[in-house]
Design an enzyme around this catalytic site. Structure first.
Site, PDB file in Angstrom:
ATOM      1  N   SER A 135       0.858  -1.191   0.000  1.00  0.00           N
ATOM      2  CA  SER A 135       0.000   0.000   0.000  1.00  0.00           C
ATOM      3  C   SER A 135       0.890   1.235   0.000  1.00  0.00           C
ATOM      4  CB  SER A 135      -0.864   0.014   1.265  1.00  0.00           C
ATOM      5  OG  SER A 135      -1.535   1.238   1.405  1.00  0.00           O
ATOM      6  N   TYR A 148      -2.021  -0.454  10.807  1.00  0.00           N
ATOM      7  CA  TYR A 148      -2.085  -0.763   9.371  1.00  0.00           C
ATOM      8  C   TYR A 148      -0.751  -0.400   8.715  1.00  0.00           C
ATOM      9  CZ  TYR A 148      -3.768  -0.886   4.532  1.00  0.00           C
ATOM     10  OH  TYR A 148      -3.934  -1.179   3.196  1.00  0.00           O
TER      11      TYR A 148
END
Ligand code: NDP
Length: 275
Positions: A135, A148
């Site tokens: 990501s 995250y």
């Protein structure tokens, strides 16, 4: 030549789109996730090329069974796409460590365990490809994204180390770094953010950030899942796949700014706009 592909997180979003694209190119796609009803529906769209596979990436026995199911049918796995993942957003002070562990169990330990189980077959077969969906959050940090961010920074480091280790066996490792992609991901991250901050000293700022996430994922500014499916397709089919694919809303600019701005500036700008 048709490749045997195992893709995780295929019941929704990026994984679903990628499974359809790859199957449309004639590859044999083993589409894995927990929600079998969604996978059956997906398989019916490309009958004969998509095969549903039950997988809970946090369960060792489930991972082993999924790999064995493909090996018994095909004798090989040419491409592994590690895509399953979610965003547990929330303040570091209030996210229970048990929940943080779940975040890491899915996003990094599950990915690592599946990779470890597939590697011996790729080596026996003289090569293969591993495509890890990281990501933009694996290259830049935001407040309330801590766990995250940690999981995706880990995916980056894991992939970089792995790439150098398996190169002599003809196994290529690519990392995909999506920016904002319009999928169910945003709603899930915003829910966790609100729930974990409720009643805490962070509630107001977390609430503002959650609203920004919901607005972004509900609007039309984010890239479609097909953008990342295209990158996965390139990493699957290119003779010499790139090591990193940055694509999707904000990915290039976010990563560049985080790399060049002094940390104090980054903190100030991000907090002004997000939380
Ligand atoms: P979705 O929520 O649409 O899809 C997530 C997928 O992960 C689902 O298919 C889900 O399947 C699967 N999954 C979640 N938990 C597990 C588990 N325990 N075991 C097996 N599968 C699981 O989100 P996206 O398509 O957006 O996300 C795909 C990847 O892309 C993730 O790794 C995400 O972090 C990454 N990403 C997404 C971005 C975005 O803006 N959307 C940006 C950057 C990266 P099921 O619930 O059926 O098991």
């Amino acid at each position: 030549m048709a490749k045997v592909i195992l893709i995780t997180g295929a019941s929704s979003g990026i994984g679903r789109d990628a499974a359809l694209r790859l199957a449309g190119q004639g590859h044999k796609v083993y589409a894995a996730a927990r929600r079998m009803d969604k996978l059956e529906e997906l398989a019916s769209e490309k009958q004969g090329n998509i095969f549903p596979l039950a997988l809970d990436i946090t369960d060792e026995a489930s991972i082993e069974a999924a790999v064995q199911a493909v090996i018994q049918k095909e004798g090989r796995i040419d491409v592994l796409v590690n895509n399953a993942g979610f965003g547990y957003f929330g303040p570091i002070e209030t996210v229970p460590i048990e929940e943080a562990r779940k975040q890491l169990d899915v996003n990094i330990f599950g990915l690592a365990s599946l990779t470890k189980k597939v590697l011996p077959y790729m080596r026996q077969n003289g090569g293969g490809r591993i495509i890890n969906i990281s990501s933009i959050a694996g290259r830049m940090t935001v407040p309330f994204g801590g766990w995250y961010n940690i999981s995706k920074y880990a995916v980056e480091a894991f992939s970089d180390a792995l790439r150098m280790e398996v190169k002599p066996f003809g196994i290529k490792v690519s990392i995909i770094e999506p920016g904002g992609i319009k999928t169910a991901w945003g709603g899930i991250a915003a829910d966790h953010l609100e729930e974990s901050a409720a009643g805490s000293a962070y509630e107001e700022r977390a609430g503002r950030f959650a609203r920004i996430i919901r607005k972004g994922y509900g609007g039309n500014l984010l890239s479609p899942a097909s953008r990342i499916a295209k990158a996965i397709s390139r990493a699957t089919n290119a003779r010499r796949p790139k090591l990193r694919y940055k694509t999707g809303t904000g990915s290039h600019i976010g990563i560049l700014f985080h790399a060049i701005l002094p940390t104090r500036w980054w903190d100030a700008i991000i907090c002004k706009f997000l939380a």
